[in-house]
Design an enzyme around this catalytic site. Sequence first.
Site, PDB file in Angstrom:
ATOM      1  N   GLY A  15      -1.422  -0.154   7.562  1.00 48.88           N
ATOM      2  CA  GLY A  15      -1.704  -1.226   6.613  1.00 48.88           C
ATOM      3  C   GLY A  15      -3.210  -1.403   6.446  1.00 48.88           C
ATOM      4  O   GLY A  15      -4.014  -0.871   7.225  1.00 48.88           O
ATOM      5  N   CYS A  16      -3.600  -2.145   5.399  1.00 45.23           N
ATOM      6  CA  CYS A  16      -5.034  -2.260   5.086  1.00 45.23           C
ATOM      7  C   CYS A  16      -5.775  -3.090   6.145  1.00 45.23           C
ATOM      8  O   CYS A  16      -6.784  -2.632   6.708  1.00 45.23           O
ATOM      9  CB  CYS A  16      -5.225  -2.838   3.688  1.00 45.23           C
ATOM     10  SG  CYS A  16      -4.242  -4.297   3.318  1.00 45.23           S
ATOM     11  N   PHE A  17      -5.306  -4.292   6.451  1.00 45.65           N
ATOM     12  CA  PHE A  17      -5.961  -5.068   7.505  1.00 45.65           C
ATOM     13  C   PHE A  17      -5.852  -4.327   8.842  1.00 45.65           C
ATOM     14  O   PHE A  17      -6.786  -4.338   9.647  1.00 45.65           O
ATOM     15  CB  PHE A  17      -5.325  -6.454   7.650  1.00 45.65           C
ATOM     16  CG  PHE A  17      -6.041  -7.540   6.893  1.00 45.65           C
ATOM     17  CD1 PHE A  17      -7.428  -7.652   6.933  1.00 45.65           C
ATOM     18  CD2 PHE A  17      -5.331  -8.479   6.151  1.00 45.65           C
ATOM     19  CE1 PHE A  17      -8.096  -8.666   6.250  1.00 45.65           C
ATOM     20  CE2 PHE A  17      -5.984  -9.495   5.467  1.00 45.65           C
ATOM     21  CZ  PHE A  17      -7.371  -9.587   5.514  1.00 45.65           C
TER      22      PHE A  17
END
Length: 332
Positions: free
Chosen positions: A149-151
């Site tokens: 995921g991005c975070f």
Amino acid sequence: MNRVGIVGVTGFMGAELARLIIPHPHFELTMACAGSSAGQKLADLRPGFGALGDLLVAESDPAKLAENCDLVFLALPHGKSAEIAAALLQLGVKVIDLGSDFRVKDRTVSEALYKRPAPSQELLDQAEYCLPEITGAPSKDTKLIAAPGCFATALTFLLSGWPDEQATVFGVTGSSGSGIEPSAGVHHSLRTTNFTAYKPLQHQHIGEVSQTLSNLGKDIEIDFVPHSAPMVRGIHLTAVCNRPVEELETNYAPLKRHPLVTIQRGVIPMGAVIGTCRVLIGLAPNPDNTKTTVCVAIDNLLKGGSGQALQIANLLYDLPETAGLPLIGQWP
Ligand SMILES: NC(=O)c1ccc[n+]([C@@H]2O[C@H](COP(=O)([O-])OP(=O)(O)OC[C@H]3O[C@@H](n4cnc5c(N)ncnc54)[C@H](OP(=O)(O)O)[C@@H]3O)[C@@H](O)[C@H]2O)c1
């Protein structure tokens, strides 16, 4: 040329991936699929693809994908990947999933984090979670890869060099992190005049980050507070560590050999990574060098998503790691 397909090509991730793959020197986009928009011209739906002419968005049919593709990227809403991934694997097609279905190995943990049934344990066991600079390149015989995921990507970089057992991290993200479906949180009129914390101390990406750190032998209690900011792209993280800057420079030094990572002393401008697949890490000491502010910035759509998925594919096919990836930021 390796033949690849994208499922979810009309979404933020899928369209960004198509933008990278169409001019890629070693991959050919042979199928571009989606859901409700199947049958329409991609250029009619996304004007940025106007130069491509008549490329039609196809139905997401596993049999057709298997006829035309060696590798398929899934850029689907959460919970939608497992069924089509299983069908593609059965037909001998490799899959890189950009969603969250296969990221967390423990079914109970996955279901608690995502509040939906997890895929079968057999599928979860097959999936390889890959954040190249941290977990290494994917194994050559892997068939199913879960992209982070991005975070989670930004957090894992920050915590990979973190020396303490606890970290309090302040995060900021733009609206494209939520995908194209409109909601109050991404509505332009409400977002551009606002700044707010959300999911404080309960963001779902902590699950995959803890899993990765644990595989590295690190056990860190993560207190993460994300914020939604009035911008479209970008993630910026900030944490304060009670250590001198030289100690942290030593801790993060192993990342320096990776072509997409830049580490510098001082704070970092997030704008420098927007439009690129780079990771920028800033280490800023206080005046008497007893504490260091650690910052990490990425573009959520590139290093936080589509760019990283393509980096993984490059490695999977033994291609240069950065082939087809944008490395120079937009300015202004
Ligand atoms: N946005 C980010 O920064 C980011 C970063 C990392 C990972 N991710 C993950 O990547 C995935 C995609 O995110 P996104 O932001 O691109 O989402 P999005 O903008 O909402 O796009 C979703 C795409 O999935 C398609 N779709 C929906 N239901 C479908 C179905 N049943 N069959 C086939 N296609 C279907 C949609 O096509 P139609 O329009 O035709 O229905 C659209 O192309 C998500 O799992 C997300 O969590 C996102």
